[in-house]
Design an enzyme around this catalytic site. Sequence first.
Site, PDB file in Angstrom:
ATOM      1  N   GLU A 230     -13.224  -2.916   8.769  1.00  0.00           N
ATOM      2  CA  GLU A 230     -13.925  -3.098   7.490  1.00  0.00           C
ATOM      3  C   GLU A 230     -15.418  -3.038   7.750  1.00  0.00           C
ATOM      4  OE1 GLU A 230     -12.135  -6.244   4.763  1.00  0.00           O
ATOM      5  OE2 GLU A 230     -11.485  -6.884   6.743  1.00  0.00           O
TER       6      GLU A 230
ATOM      7  N   HIS B 117      -0.843  -8.680   8.459  1.00  0.00           N
ATOM      8  CA  HIS B 117      -0.928  -7.249   8.154  1.00  0.00           C
ATOM      9  C   HIS B 117      -0.626  -6.372   9.375  1.00  0.00           C
ATOM     10  CE1 HIS B 117      -2.606  -8.850   4.574  1.00  0.00           C
ATOM     11  NE2 HIS B 117      -3.855  -8.922   4.977  1.00  0.00           N
TER      12      HIS B 117
ATOM     13  N   LYS C 226       0.853  -1.196   0.000  1.00  0.00           N
ATOM     14  CA  LYS C 226       0.000   0.000   0.000  1.00  0.00           C
ATOM     15  C   LYS C 226       0.885   1.241   0.000  1.00  0.00           C
ATOM     16  CE  LYS C 226      -3.987  -2.032   2.308  1.00  0.00           C
ATOM     17  NZ  LYS C 226      -5.110  -1.931   1.374  1.00  0.00           N
TER      18      LYS C 226
HETATM   19  C1  BG6 Z   1      -7.034  -9.862   3.317  1.00  0.00           C
HETATM   20  C2  BG6 Z   1      -7.988 -10.603   4.198  1.00  0.00           C
HETATM   21  O1  BG6 Z   1      -5.722 -10.282   3.549  1.00  0.00           O
HETATM   22  O2  BG6 Z   1      -7.122  -8.466   3.605  1.00  0.00           O
HETATM   23  C3  BG6 Z   1      -9.409 -10.110   4.004  1.00  0.00           C
HETATM   24  O3  BG6 Z   1      -7.933 -11.997   3.888  1.00  0.00           O
HETATM   25  C4  BG6 Z   1      -9.470  -8.617   4.207  1.00  0.00           C
HETATM   26  O4  BG6 Z   1     -10.302 -10.752   4.904  1.00  0.00           O
HETATM   27  C5  BG6 Z   1      -8.410  -7.917   3.362  1.00  0.00           C
HETATM   28  O5  BG6 Z   1     -10.770  -8.190   3.822  1.00  0.00           O
HETATM   29  C6  BG6 Z   1      -8.344  -6.452   3.699  1.00  0.00           C
HETATM   30  O6  BG6 Z   1      -7.525  -5.830   2.768  1.00  0.00           O
HETATM   31  P1  BG6 Z   1      -7.758  -4.304   2.374  1.00  0.00           P
HETATM   32  O7  BG6 Z   1      -6.621  -4.019   1.464  1.00  0.00           O
HETATM   33  O8  BG6 Z   1      -9.098  -4.256   1.713  1.00  0.00           O
HETATM   34  O9  BG6 Z   1      -7.727  -3.561   3.649  1.00  0.00           O
END
Ligand code: BG6
Length: 487
Positions: free
Chosen positions: A210, A234, A176
């Site tokens: 989310e 992450h 990102k």
């Molecule tokens: C992924 C997860 O690694 O990251 C998902 O498996 C999640 O569950 C996603 O929704 C979130 O990524 P971003 O880039 O949309 O924040």
Amino acid sequence: MAFDLVFFGGTGDLVWRKLMPALFQAFCHDTLPEGGRIIGVGRDDLTDEQYRQQIQSRFEQVEGDKRPKPEEFARFASLLCYVRMDLSKPEAYAALASRLAERDTDHVVMYLSTAPSLFTTVCEQLAASGLNTPKTRIVLEKPLGHDLASNRSINTAVGKVFKEQQIFRIDHYLGKPAVQNLFAMRFGNALFEPLWRREHIANIQITMAEELGVEKRGGFYETTGALRDMVQNHALQLLCAIAMEPPINAHADAIRDEKLKVLRALKRWTPETLSQHVIRGQYSAGNVFGQSVPGYRDETGVSAQSSTETFVALRTEIANWRWAGVPFYIRTGKRMAAREAHIEINFRPTPHEIFKSPMGHANKLVIHLQPKDGLELHLFAQGQSKRGEGSGGATLSPVHLDLDFDKRFGSQRVGAYERLLLDVLDGRLNLFVRSDEQEEAWRWVEPILQHWKNDPTGPRPYTAGTWGPSASSAMIARDGFCWSEEI
Ligand code: BG6
């Protein structure tokens, strides 16, 4: 630089939703090296042309200006081809080998976007078919295992076939733009470094919320949960980027060595910290942006008695000179009040107040990851003072210095998968995770998984569309702090 990029799982969701659009963007930006071929591998019986059409029809579902123009797509489509393979059958690899032998390339990238249970087999079969040459690079998508033991066994199996320099373990958060900017802000500017330590920082909060639920991935999520899905990878990578020491240079191993030190210094769990500092939650039916949504247990593929967590909030510390005693809070969840990922660096208050200040008066730096991508520095200033007030009597007001990277850099910015795919093609490992980092992260989360397994109370329910269970606020309040939306 001629390359062949092979997508195992070539008809899968990740390829449609993320990888092909990212390659297409790179193609349109003219950053995709010339002489490339993109080979989808899957079980469906498709010709090259049918594969192209499938991708085209997915692209056509894209709304607005991002939908590709037909002539642009036609040029991109000429790079695409397809090989039908059942990955569990050794004889199937001959078809791929003969397709790759059709031309000479500088690099062959094998991108494993399949179930991780297939990683070992695919690597062994690539080796058996002579497809692990020094020109080969292998990309592994998360989840890389289910726990420390399975992660190790995948890493060992892949390591028998490929050297570490050939292995690209993806954590798309590292791709990102905001995360790269975090490195740039910390190590390309001298301004923050003297403040970046326990003497000046009261606490650090990482939020990855989310508004979506588990969508069509209920089956996968049931055996995964938020800790494995978001925290082990992450969130810990973000924590490393914030907390690591300046690396000696910008080479991959120098960066990874420093991240590894942070993971090793994360405080080990005790029974007390585990029960007080790690909160798990699961969403129940609620309202998200005015729409009523079902609870997790009513989602497709999810058990009605499920104890899988869709939310985690935790508090940890880093046991080293820079950070000793500074709480780091991590929180992530599905079906929360907003889609919002940010890191808050909360500085200590002034040691002595001479102004009238608002409650909780302290500076803060917010690093926005999404949907906004930027930096916000929260300061205090004197607005219009009332008549007769000397500066000492004036009340301070909060003001922000606001840097919006999207506005500043606009169309020059590349998305996470585009960045990472281009780095794989260039052989740059900086934004990929080394095996020892990954193992250390698993080692740290594993006691939590064990603790939950033996804890019959299960996750705490929270209503969809909120910021998670109240225990998450209580956990941070015990230290005298609160989450940003509670101020
Ligand atoms: C992924 C997860 O690694 O990251 C998902 O498996 C999640 O569950 C996603 O929704 C979130 O990524 P971003 O880039 O949309 O924040």
